[in-house]
Write a protein that holds these residues in place. Structure first.
Motif, PDB file in Angstrom:
ATOM      1  N   ALA A 137      21.597  22.826 -35.769  1.00 42.37           N
ATOM      2  CA  ALA A 137      21.319  21.631 -36.519  1.00 42.37           C
ATOM      3  C   ALA A 137      22.796  21.071 -36.755  1.00 42.37           C
ATOM      4  O   ALA A 137      23.580  22.077 -37.512  1.00 42.37           O
ATOM      5  N   LEU A 138      22.825  19.776 -37.010  1.00 43.13           N
ATOM      6  CA  LEU A 138      24.520  19.382 -37.213  1.00 43.13           C
ATOM      7  C   LEU A 138      24.059  18.292 -38.277  1.00 43.13           C
ATOM      8  O   LEU A 138      23.001  17.523 -38.090  1.00 43.13           O
ATOM      9  N   PRO A 139      24.921  18.106 -39.222  1.00 41.94           N
ATOM     10  CA  PRO A 139      24.728  16.722 -40.311  1.00 41.94           C
ATOM     11  C   PRO A 139      24.734  15.552 -39.651  1.00 41.94           C
ATOM     12  O   PRO A 139      25.504  15.697 -38.761  1.00 41.94           O
ATOM     13  N   GLU A 140      24.344  14.549 -40.263  1.00 41.69           N
ATOM     14  CA  GLU A 140      24.354  13.214 -39.746  1.00 41.69           C
ATOM     15  C   GLU A 140      26.095  12.867 -39.537  1.00 41.69           C
ATOM     16  O   GLU A 140      26.227  12.227 -38.633  1.00 41.69           O
ATOM     17  N   SER A 141      26.867  13.345 -40.352  1.00 47.33           N
ATOM     18  CA  SER A 141      28.157  12.965 -40.335  1.00 47.33           C
ATOM     19  C   SER A 141      28.856  13.514 -39.097  1.00 47.33           C
ATOM     20  O   SER A 141      29.411  12.871 -38.345  1.00 47.33           O
ATOM     21  N   ASP A 142      28.464  14.640 -38.791  1.00 49.58           N
ATOM     22  CA  ASP A 142      29.000  15.194 -37.410  1.00 49.58           C
ATOM     23  C   ASP A 142      28.375  14.749 -36.346  1.00 49.58           C
ATOM     24  O   ASP A 142      28.999  14.705 -35.111  1.00 49.58           O
ATOM     25  N   GLN A 143      27.337  14.395 -36.265  1.00 49.89           N
ATOM     26  CA  GLN A 143      26.378  13.583 -35.216  1.00 49.89           C
ATOM     27  C   GLN A 143      27.070  12.305 -34.834  1.00 49.89           C
ATOM     28  O   GLN A 143      27.563  11.955 -33.831  1.00 49.89           O
ATOM     29  N   LEU A 154      30.659  13.101 -33.223  1.00 51.13           N
ATOM     30  CA  LEU A 154      30.269  13.161 -31.721  1.00 51.13           C
ATOM     31  C   LEU A 154      30.041  12.019 -31.001  1.00 51.13           C
ATOM     32  O   LEU A 154      30.461  11.990 -29.632  1.00 51.13           O
ATOM     33  N   LEU A 155      29.148  11.091 -31.442  1.00 48.62           N
ATOM     34  CA  LEU A 155      28.765  10.082 -30.796  1.00 48.62           C
ATOM     35  C   LEU A 155      30.099   9.098 -30.673  1.00 48.62           C
ATOM     36  O   LEU A 155      30.270   8.414 -29.480  1.00 48.62           O
ATOM     37  N   ASN A 156      30.992   9.046 -31.527  1.00 55.37           N
ATOM     38  CA  ASN A 156      32.098   8.359 -31.599  1.00 55.37           C
ATOM     39  C   ASN A 156      33.121   8.973 -30.429  1.00 55.37           C
ATOM     40  O   ASN A 156      33.947   8.150 -29.831  1.00 55.37           O
ATOM     41  N   ALA A 157      33.177  10.198 -30.421  1.00 55.33           N
ATOM     42  CA  ALA A 157      33.901  10.933 -29.482  1.00 55.33           C
ATOM     43  C   ALA A 157      33.694  10.551 -27.950  1.00 55.33           C
ATOM     44  O   ALA A 157      34.253  10.398 -26.978  1.00 55.33           O
ATOM     45  N   TYR A 158      32.033   9.946 -27.693  1.00 50.66           N
ATOM     46  CA  TYR A 158      31.772   9.602 -26.599  1.00 50.66           C
ATOM     47  C   TYR A 158      32.764   8.314 -26.107  1.00 50.66           C
ATOM     48  O   TYR A 158      32.698   7.747 -25.194  1.00 50.66           O
ATOM     49  N   LEU A 159      33.133   7.563 -27.080  1.00 51.11           N
ATOM     50  CA  LEU A 159      33.972   6.525 -26.633  1.00 51.11           C
ATOM     51  C   LEU A 159      35.457   6.985 -26.498  1.00 51.11           C
ATOM     52  O   LEU A 159      36.241   5.933 -26.228  1.00 51.11           O
ATOM     53  N   ARG A 160      36.048   8.369 -26.706  1.00 50.69           N
ATOM     54  CA  ARG A 160      37.340   8.499 -26.499  1.00 50.69           C
ATOM     55  C   ARG A 160      37.380   9.844 -25.583  1.00 50.69           C
ATOM     56  O   ARG A 160      38.252  10.734 -25.774  1.00 50.69           O
ATOM     57  N   LEU A 161      36.504   9.839 -24.521  1.00 55.39           N
ATOM     58  CA  LEU A 161      36.493  10.918 -23.541  1.00 55.39           C
ATOM     59  C   LEU A 161      37.887  10.706 -22.939  1.00 55.39           C
ATOM     60  O   LEU A 161      38.310   9.584 -22.513  1.00 55.39           O
ATOM     61  N   PRO A 162      38.328  11.912 -22.437  1.00 57.68           N
ATOM     62  CA  PRO A 162      39.557  11.943 -21.675  1.00 57.68           C
ATOM     63  C   PRO A 162      39.291  11.592 -20.233  1.00 57.68           C
ATOM     64  O   PRO A 162      38.319  11.811 -19.578  1.00 57.68           O
ATOM     65  N   VAL A 163      40.261  10.568 -19.777  1.00 60.05           N
ATOM     66  CA  VAL A 163      40.523  10.454 -18.355  1.00 60.05           C
ATOM     67  C   VAL A 163      40.758  11.445 -17.370  1.00 60.05           C
ATOM     68  O   VAL A 163      41.642  12.343 -17.897  1.00 60.05           O
ATOM     69  N   LEU A 190      21.250  13.838 -27.826  1.00 54.66           N
ATOM     70  CA  LEU A 190      21.981  14.965 -28.639  1.00 54.66           C
ATOM     71  C   LEU A 190      21.013  15.656 -29.612  1.00 54.66           C
ATOM     72  O   LEU A 190      21.206  16.743 -29.997  1.00 54.66           O
ATOM     73  N   LEU A 191      19.935  14.822 -30.021  1.00 53.13           N
ATOM     74  CA  LEU A 191      19.006  15.278 -31.087  1.00 53.13           C
ATOM     75  C   LEU A 191      18.325  16.412 -30.400  1.00 53.13           C
ATOM     76  O   LEU A 191      17.996  17.396 -30.855  1.00 53.13           O
ATOM     77  N   TYR A 192      17.952  16.130 -28.993  1.00 53.84           N
ATOM     78  CA  TYR A 192      17.189  17.188 -28.165  1.00 53.84           C
ATOM     79  C   TYR A 192      18.064  18.534 -28.264  1.00 53.84           C
ATOM     80  O   TYR A 192      17.505  19.539 -28.450  1.00 53.84           O
ATOM     81  N   THR A 193      19.339  18.293 -27.856  1.00 50.59           N
ATOM     82  CA  THR A 193      20.172  19.363 -27.575  1.00 50.59           C
ATOM     83  C   THR A 193      20.299  20.378 -29.024  1.00 50.59           C
ATOM     84  O   THR A 193      20.506  21.485 -28.861  1.00 50.59           O
ATOM     85  N   GLN A 194      20.451  19.453 -30.197  1.00 50.76           N
ATOM     86  CA  GLN A 194      20.503  20.527 -31.224  1.00 50.76           C
ATOM     87  C   GLN A 194      19.145  21.345 -31.302  1.00 50.76           C
ATOM     88  O   GLN A 194      19.319  22.424 -31.796  1.00 50.76           O
ATOM     89  N   ARG A 196      10.200   1.698 -19.601  1.00 45.83           N
ATOM     90  CA  ARG A 196      10.317   1.916 -21.311  1.00 45.83           C
ATOM     91  C   ARG A 196      11.901   1.753 -21.533  1.00 45.83           C
ATOM     92  O   ARG A 196      12.587   2.744 -22.035  1.00 45.83           O
ATOM     93  N   TYR A 197      12.471   0.777 -21.400  1.00 39.72           N
ATOM     94  CA  TYR A 197      13.978   0.558 -21.325  1.00 39.72           C
ATOM     95  C   TYR A 197      14.370   0.899 -23.034  1.00 39.72           C
ATOM     96  O   TYR A 197      14.053   0.035 -23.661  1.00 39.72           O
ATOM     97  N   VAL A 198      15.469   1.710 -23.018  1.00 41.47           N
ATOM     98  CA  VAL A 198      16.403   1.627 -24.163  1.00 41.47           C
ATOM     99  C   VAL A 198      17.538   1.520 -23.441  1.00 41.47           C
ATOM    100  O   VAL A 198      17.791   2.111 -22.524  1.00 41.47           O
ATOM    101  N   ASP A 199      18.771   1.327 -24.269  1.00 38.73           N
ATOM    102  CA  ASP A 199      20.010   1.191 -23.608  1.00 38.73           C
ATOM    103  C   ASP A 199      20.816   2.760 -23.671  1.00 38.73           C
ATOM    104  O   ASP A 199      19.886   3.647 -24.147  1.00 38.73           O
ATOM    105  N   PHE A 200      21.863   2.869 -22.780  1.00 38.68           N
ATOM    106  CA  PHE A 200      22.351   4.054 -22.666  1.00 38.68           C
ATOM    107  C   PHE A 200      22.810   4.876 -23.967  1.00 38.68           C
ATOM    108  O   PHE A 200      22.850   6.012 -23.938  1.00 38.68           O
ATOM    109  N   ASP A 201      23.570   4.267 -24.911  1.00 40.09           N
ATOM    110  CA  ASP A 201      23.615   4.722 -26.172  1.00 40.09           C
ATOM    111  C   ASP A 201      22.678   5.321 -26.821  1.00 40.09           C
ATOM    112  O   ASP A 201      22.831   6.217 -27.411  1.00 40.09           O
ATOM    113  N   VAL A 202      21.228   4.892 -26.723  1.00 37.18           N
ATOM    114  CA  VAL A 202      20.104   5.347 -27.243  1.00 37.18           C
ATOM    115  C   VAL A 202      19.902   6.549 -26.600  1.00 37.18           C
ATOM    116  O   VAL A 202      19.509   7.574 -27.352  1.00 37.18           O
ATOM    117  N   CYS A 203      19.847   6.704 -25.378  1.00 40.16           N
ATOM    118  CA  CYS A 203      19.686   7.875 -24.330  1.00 40.16           C
ATOM    119  C   CYS A 203      20.597   8.714 -24.865  1.00 40.16           C
ATOM    120  O   CYS A 203      20.195  10.017 -25.071  1.00 40.16           O
TER     121      CYS A 203
END
Length: 235
Positions: A83-89, A92-101, A73-77, A61-68
């Protein structure tokens, strides 16, 4: 590159999350949002992200990794009652594109590239997201390609994705290496006939006792140029 040159080099597929970049660094932006829950939040988010991908691969039942990632994130909240507002969510999802090396990554990749090895990112992540992440981290210029399981619509450790990595490198499975900090990923690659390096980033990490062992164990990627040079001389 002629066959003689190929015999002196390898194709190297680098796992991304936990190997090149640190997903648990999300604890830092989380601290401003959930306070003392930041570290367990980051850890559970990562755990559920992987679990969801494993389950979807098995269920077909594939969905891509961005969906996972978003669903984790929803589960963890809910699990941590944070509970986090959608703006904070969204932040955080944008921060996944800026993880430190990790600190040694760029110099290590440059050294391996100088030795003539073919270097690729190999990830459960969506190619566009991985390219953005690695570009933001300054890693992308050191890699020849990005290989995503999204092309096959399944996830590691499905044997098909490791065969796909070898296919994309143009090398035999035995000359294709997975480099990963995830023991389950190393086991998946070895079971599919590839060679594998386990990056044991913490001394207390335990490798799964499955009677499958990595070919090489390092604590950081900067050990790889010397280790590969020694293996090739021995051959």
């Amino acid at each position: 590159m002629d066959n003689t040159d190929k015999n002196r080099t390898y194709a190297l597929g680098f796992d991304v999350y936990g190997t090149l970049v640190d997903p648990l660094a999300l604890a830092e932006p989380l601290a401003a949002l959930v306070g003392e829950h930041a570290i367990p939040f980051a850890a559970l988010w990562r755990t559920k992200q992987l679990e969801f991908s494993f389950r979807r691969g098995l269920m077909r039942r594939y969905v891509d990794f961005d969906v996972c990632t978003r669903q984790a994130l929803l589960y963890t909240q809910q699990a941590l009652r944070c509970a986090l507002p959608e703006s904070d969510q969204a932040r955080l999802l944008n921060a996944y594109l800026r993880l430190p090396v990790f600190s040694e990554v760029v110099a290590s990749l440059a050294a391996l590239k100088q030795q003539g090895h073919r270097l690729m990112a190999f990830s459960n992540g969506v190619e566009a997201s991985i390219r953005a992440l690695l570009a933001n981290a300054g890693v992308l210029p050191h890699l020849e390609d990005v290989v995503s399981v999204d092309d096959l619509r399944t996830f590691k450790p499905d044997p098909a994705v490791y065969a796909y990595l070898a296919q994309r490198t143009g090398r035999a499975a035995g000359d294709t290496w997975l480099i990963s900090s995830n023991a389950w990923d190393v086991i998946g690659a070895k079971a599919a006939g590839l060679r594998a390096v386990w990056v044991k980033r913490q001394p207390d990490f335990v490798f799964d006792p499955w009677d499958i062992e990595p070919d090489v164990i390092v604590s950081q990627l900067d050990e790889l140029p010397t280790r590969f040079a020694a293996r090739l001389r021995a051959n």
